[in-house]
Design an enzyme around this catalytic site. Structure first.
Site, PDB file in Angstrom:
ATOM      1  N   TYR A 165       2.816  -3.308   8.578  1.00  0.00           N
ATOM      2  CA  TYR A 165       2.647  -3.246   7.113  1.00  0.00           C
ATOM      3  C   TYR A 165       3.984  -3.200   6.363  1.00  0.00           C
ATOM      4  O   TYR A 165       4.197  -3.917   5.382  1.00  0.00           O
ATOM      5  CB  TYR A 165       1.810  -2.002   6.815  1.00  0.00           C
ATOM      6  N   LYS A 216     -13.967  14.995   3.383  1.00  0.00           N
ATOM      7  CA  LYS A 216     -14.226  15.920   4.498  1.00  0.00           C
ATOM      8  C   LYS A 216     -14.681  17.292   3.987  1.00  0.00           C
ATOM      9  O   LYS A 216     -15.527  17.939   4.604  1.00  0.00           O
ATOM     10  CB  LYS A 216     -12.967  16.062   5.366  1.00  0.00           C
TER      11      LYS A 216
HETATM   12  P1  NAD Z   1      -7.389  -2.030  -1.751  1.00  0.00           P
HETATM   13  O1  NAD Z   1      -7.635  -2.246  -0.297  1.00  0.00           O
HETATM   14  O2  NAD Z   1      -8.327  -1.135  -2.491  1.00  0.00           O
HETATM   15  O3  NAD Z   1      -7.324  -3.422  -2.513  1.00  0.00           O
HETATM   16  C1  NAD Z   1      -6.760  -4.563  -1.953  1.00  0.00           C
HETATM   17  C2  NAD Z   1      -7.714  -5.712  -2.199  1.00  0.00           C
HETATM   18  O4  NAD Z   1      -7.128  -6.914  -1.679  1.00  0.00           O
HETATM   19  C3  NAD Z   1      -9.063  -5.549  -1.482  1.00  0.00           C
HETATM   20  O5  NAD Z   1     -10.118  -5.531  -2.412  1.00  0.00           O
HETATM   21  C4  NAD Z   1      -9.140  -6.741  -0.564  1.00  0.00           C
HETATM   22  O6  NAD Z   1     -10.443  -7.298  -0.439  1.00  0.00           O
HETATM   23  C5  NAD Z   1      -8.187  -7.724  -1.225  1.00  0.00           C
HETATM   24  N1  NAD Z   1      -7.719  -8.730  -0.282  1.00  0.00           N
HETATM   25  C6  NAD Z   1      -7.293  -8.539   0.998  1.00  0.00           C
HETATM   26  N2  NAD Z   1      -7.004  -9.718   1.561  1.00  0.00           N
HETATM   27  C7  NAD Z   1      -7.254 -10.675   0.624  1.00  0.00           C
HETATM   28  C8  NAD Z   1      -7.167 -12.088   0.634  1.00  0.00           C
HETATM   29  N3  NAD Z   1      -6.789 -12.757   1.717  1.00  0.00           N
HETATM   30  N4  NAD Z   1      -7.511 -12.746  -0.487  1.00  0.00           N
HETATM   31  C9  NAD Z   1      -7.935 -12.079  -1.591  1.00  0.00           C
HETATM   32  N5  NAD Z   1      -8.041 -10.748  -1.642  1.00  0.00           N
HETATM   33  C10 NAD Z   1      -7.700 -10.052  -0.545  1.00  0.00           C
HETATM   34  O7  NAD Z   1      -5.880  -1.503  -1.867  1.00  0.00           O
HETATM   35  P2  NAD Z   1      -5.106  -0.880  -3.103  1.00  0.00           P
HETATM   36  O8  NAD Z   1      -4.911   0.552  -2.824  1.00  0.00           O
HETATM   37  O9  NAD Z   1      -5.767  -1.290  -4.368  1.00  0.00           O
HETATM   38  O10 NAD Z   1      -3.700  -1.601  -2.954  1.00  0.00           O
HETATM   39  C11 NAD Z   1      -3.292  -2.657  -3.814  1.00  0.00           C
HETATM   40  C12 NAD Z   1      -1.887  -3.087  -3.456  1.00  0.00           C
HETATM   41  O11 NAD Z   1      -1.002  -1.970  -3.558  1.00  0.00           O
HETATM   42  C13 NAD Z   1      -1.714  -3.612  -2.027  1.00  0.00           C
HETATM   43  O12 NAD Z   1      -0.731  -4.613  -2.000  1.00  0.00           O
HETATM   44  C14 NAD Z   1      -1.190  -2.409  -1.278  1.00  0.00           C
HETATM   45  O13 NAD Z   1      -0.480  -2.755  -0.114  1.00  0.00           O
HETATM   46  C15 NAD Z   1      -0.297  -1.787  -2.338  1.00  0.00           C
HETATM   47  N6  NAD Z   1      -0.059  -0.360  -2.105  1.00  0.00           N
HETATM   48  C16 NAD Z   1      -1.065   0.544  -2.259  1.00  0.00           C
HETATM   49  C17 NAD Z   1      -0.813   1.896  -2.022  1.00  0.00           C
HETATM   50  C18 NAD Z   1      -1.881   2.924  -2.178  1.00  0.00           C
HETATM   51  O14 NAD Z   1      -1.599   4.109  -1.924  1.00  0.00           O
HETATM   52  N7  NAD Z   1      -3.088   2.582  -2.597  1.00  0.00           N
HETATM   53  C19 NAD Z   1       0.460   2.303  -1.640  1.00  0.00           C
HETATM   54  C20 NAD Z   1       1.461   1.352  -1.475  1.00  0.00           C
HETATM   55  C21 NAD Z   1       1.198   0.016  -1.738  1.00  0.00           C
HETATM   56  N1  GDD Z   2      -5.876   9.000   6.029  1.00  0.00           N
HETATM   57  C1  GDD Z   2      -5.899  10.274   6.433  1.00  0.00           C
HETATM   58  N2  GDD Z   2      -7.104  10.860   6.716  1.00  0.00           N
HETATM   59  N3  GDD Z   2      -4.739  10.946   6.588  1.00  0.00           N
HETATM   60  C2  GDD Z   2      -4.799  12.226   6.978  1.00  0.00           C
HETATM   61  C3  GDD Z   2      -6.010  12.895   7.248  1.00  0.00           C
HETATM   62  C4  GDD Z   2      -7.221  12.167   7.108  1.00  0.00           C
HETATM   63  O1  GDD Z   2      -8.317  12.663   7.332  1.00  0.00           O
HETATM   64  N4  GDD Z   2      -5.725  14.162   7.612  1.00  0.00           N
HETATM   65  C5  GDD Z   2      -4.393  14.288   7.569  1.00  0.00           C
HETATM   66  N5  GDD Z   2      -3.820  13.114   7.211  1.00  0.00           N
HETATM   67  C6  GDD Z   2      -2.373  12.852   7.162  1.00  0.00           C
HETATM   68  C7  GDD Z   2      -1.929  11.601   7.938  1.00  0.00           C
HETATM   69  O2  GDD Z   2      -1.872  11.898   9.332  1.00  0.00           O
HETATM   70  C8  GDD Z   2      -0.564  11.369   7.337  1.00  0.00           C
HETATM   71  O3  GDD Z   2       0.403  12.130   7.993  1.00  0.00           O
HETATM   72  C9  GDD Z   2      -0.733  11.864   5.884  1.00  0.00           C
HETATM   73  O4  GDD Z   2      -1.978  12.602   5.841  1.00  0.00           O
HETATM   74  C10 GDD Z   2      -0.817  10.748   4.876  1.00  0.00           C
HETATM   75  O5  GDD Z   2      -1.722   9.787   5.358  1.00  0.00           O
HETATM   76  P1  GDD Z   2      -2.223   8.533   4.487  1.00  0.00           P
HETATM   77  O6  GDD Z   2      -2.543   8.989   3.122  1.00  0.00           O
HETATM   78  O7  GDD Z   2      -3.316   7.867   5.261  1.00  0.00           O
HETATM   79  O8  GDD Z   2      -0.994   7.529   4.523  1.00  0.00           O
HETATM   80  P2  GDD Z   2       0.595   7.587   4.272  1.00  0.00           P
HETATM   81  O9  GDD Z   2       0.961   8.483   3.136  1.00  0.00           O
HETATM   82  O10 GDD Z   2       1.280   7.875   5.548  1.00  0.00           O
HETATM   83  O11 GDD Z   2       0.842   6.091   3.862  1.00  0.00           O
HETATM   84  C11 GDD Z   2       0.105   5.603   2.739  1.00  0.00           C
HETATM   85  O12 GDD Z   2       0.934   5.493   1.637  1.00  0.00           O
HETATM   86  C12 GDD Z   2       1.825   4.413   1.673  1.00  0.00           C
HETATM   87  C13 GDD Z   2       2.679   4.453   0.429  1.00  0.00           C
HETATM   88  O13 GDD Z   2       3.327   5.660   0.306  1.00  0.00           O
HETATM   89  C14 GDD Z   2      -0.611   4.341   3.156  1.00  0.00           C
HETATM   90  O14 GDD Z   2      -1.660   4.071   2.263  1.00  0.00           O
HETATM   91  C15 GDD Z   2       0.266   3.161   3.145  1.00  0.00           C
HETATM   92  O15 GDD Z   2      -0.540   1.982   3.273  1.00  0.00           O
HETATM   93  C16 GDD Z   2       1.017   3.139   1.811  1.00  0.00           C
HETATM   94  O16 GDD Z   2       1.846   2.027   1.731  1.00  0.00           O
END
Ligand code: NAD
Ligand code: GDD
Length: 349
Positions: A165, A216
């Site tokens: 990622y 949870k």
């Molecule tokens: P999300 O999974 O809720 O939304 C992403 C959407 O993209 C989904 O609805 C999915 O169906 C769509 N998608 C995936 N592949 C596709 C494709 N090939 N064509 C068209 N649509 C497609 O995620 P989000 O939390 O809304 O994240 C949005 C953006 O922000 C992403 O780029 C993600 O990597 C980035 N981001 C999110 C977080 C977070 O904490 N939510 C953190 C860092 C970065």
């Molecule tokens: N998801 C999840 N579920 N995480 C948990 C749980 C649970 O039940 N319990 C504890 N955790 C802990 C994970 O082990 C991790 O250490 C921390 O909570 C945060 O987990 P996430 O919220 O899943 O992800 P992240 O913060 O490591 O990364 C997320 O944020 C990034 C941007 O800051 C992800 O969504 C990435 O995709 C994103 O880019």
């Protein structure tokens, strides 16, 4: 900045309410909330695009053109951006640690979306292009301790991002920078730090910690068995950004010429441990749970926070919704969804 992106910036005509905004990933969490934000702001022409079938979109705003297209296919990207003035790319195959640690190939393949979309946007003469990058682009060596210092923008290099990622995000950032440097497309790159709020994924394996912990706790209360399993030892730290700050920040970043082709943190700087996060949700729910720790579960980095010096300097603003305030709204939204599902209802709005 590792590459030279200096160019003369020509001013844009002012953005009009009838200019077409294209938002991808609009069936998901941030994209859906962004569509709603711009509608509320008075934009009349919005095209929302996602590959999910429409009934699965988290938010469907009235008066918006919704397209169901797989944007990893170039032809679909061309269709998606036709006539667009601005493109916001929020589409990616992603999730919390449970997803991104297990499905690295899926995450990497999202590079196809940005690759085709930015090329199509440039060919279509789009004025501005936004890319949703991530804190996962940062060097993981700087995140090995729960008390690690907050990450500033230059900490992405030398590059050692999260496997799968994080590499996709870093490479897509480079695309954005070179499309500006070489072809003059105004691109904007925000590195989001863990975003939470209503309409976010709360179960199914892609949910992030705030939604997972809320769910949870709700499940434990519903079962009448007041225990919770936490991934890791609970001492990992993160900062969590409320969705309203995220969509407002996207708007501000996209319309700031100083930020062209310049990655910027978009995250909260309120650092908490996962144990703190659980305590906050317990407080909101009015319960105390017995905590069990799963040390084999996906954990990601040990500590991550957002250094907001740069965003405060450029925008005079930073995401500042207190975690407890945002979590309260999120907890009640998830509880509503949970109860509706139990009764066989599906709540969208
Ligand atoms: P999300 O999974 O809720 O939304 C992403 C959407 O993209 C989904 O609805 C999915 O169906 C769509 N998608 C995936 N592949 C596709 C494709 N090939 N064509 C068209 N649509 C497609 O995620 P989000 O939390 O809304 O994240 C949005 C953006 O922000 C992403 O780029 C993600 O990597 C980035 N981001 C999110 C977080 C977070 O904490 N939510 C953190 C860092 C970065
Ligand atoms: N998801 C999840 N579920 N995480 C948990 C749980 C649970 O039940 N319990 C504890 N955790 C802990 C994970 O082990 C991790 O250490 C921390 O909570 C945060 O987990 P996430 O919220 O899943 O992800 P992240 O913060 O490591 O990364 C997320 O944020 C990034 C941007 O800051 C992800 O969504 C990435 O995709 C994103 O880019």
């Amino acid at each position: 900045m590792i590459i030279d992106t200096k160019r003369v910036v020509e001013p844009d005509p002012p953005l009009q309410p009838d200019d077409l905004l294209v938002i991808t990933g609009a069936g998901g969490f941030i994209g859906g909330n962004l569509v709603r934000y711009f509608r509320k702001k008075g934009f009349r022409r919005i095209r929302a695009v996602d590959k999910k079938p429409l009934p699965q979109w988290y938010i469907r705003e009235p008066g918006v053109e919704n397209l169901c297209l797989d944007l990893s296919i170039e032809e679909n990207c061309r269709r998606a951006v036709e006539g667009a003035v601005e493109v916001y790319n929020l589409a990616a195959d992603m999730g919390g640690m449970g997803f991104i640690e297990r499905y690295r190939v899926e995450c990497l393949r999202s590079i196809l979306i940005n690759t085709h979309l930015i090329e199509s946007a440039w060919r279509a003469g789009v004025r501005r292009y936004f890319f949703s990058s991530s804190a996962c682009a940062y060097n993981i060596q700087l995140q090995q301790d729960p008390n690690a210092r907050a990450l500033k923008e230059s900490d992405a290099y030398p590059a050692w991002p999260e496997r799968g990622y994080g590499w996709e995000k870093l490479m897509s950032e480079i695309f954005c920078q070179e499309y500006w440097a070489e072809r003059g497309l105004k691109t904007f790159i925000a590195r989001f730090h863990n975003v939470y709020g209503p309409y976010g994924t709360w179960d199914g394996g892609r949910e992030k910690a705030p939604a997972a912990i809320c769910r949870k706790v709700i499940e434990a209360i519903d079962r009448g068995d007041l225990r919770i399993t936490i991934w890791g030892d609970g001492r990992q730290t993160r900062s969590f950004m409320y969705i309203d700050d995220c969509v407002y920040g996207i708007d501000r970043i996209m319309h700031c010429d100083e930020l062209i082709a310049t990655p910027i943190n978009l995250g909260s700087s309120e650092l908490v441990s996962i144990n703190d996060l659980v305590s906050l949700v317990e407080k909101i729910a009015g319960v105390t749970l017995k905590r069990e720790y799963d040390l084999n579960a996906p954990r990601g980095v040990a500590g991550r926070n957002s250094d907001n010096t740069f965003i405060k300097k450029v925008l005079g603003w930073e995401p500042s919704t207190p975690l407890e305030q945002g979590l309260r709204v999120t907890y009640h939204w998830i509880k509503e969804q949970y109860e509706a599902r139990k009764q066989g209802r599906h709540v969208v709005e």
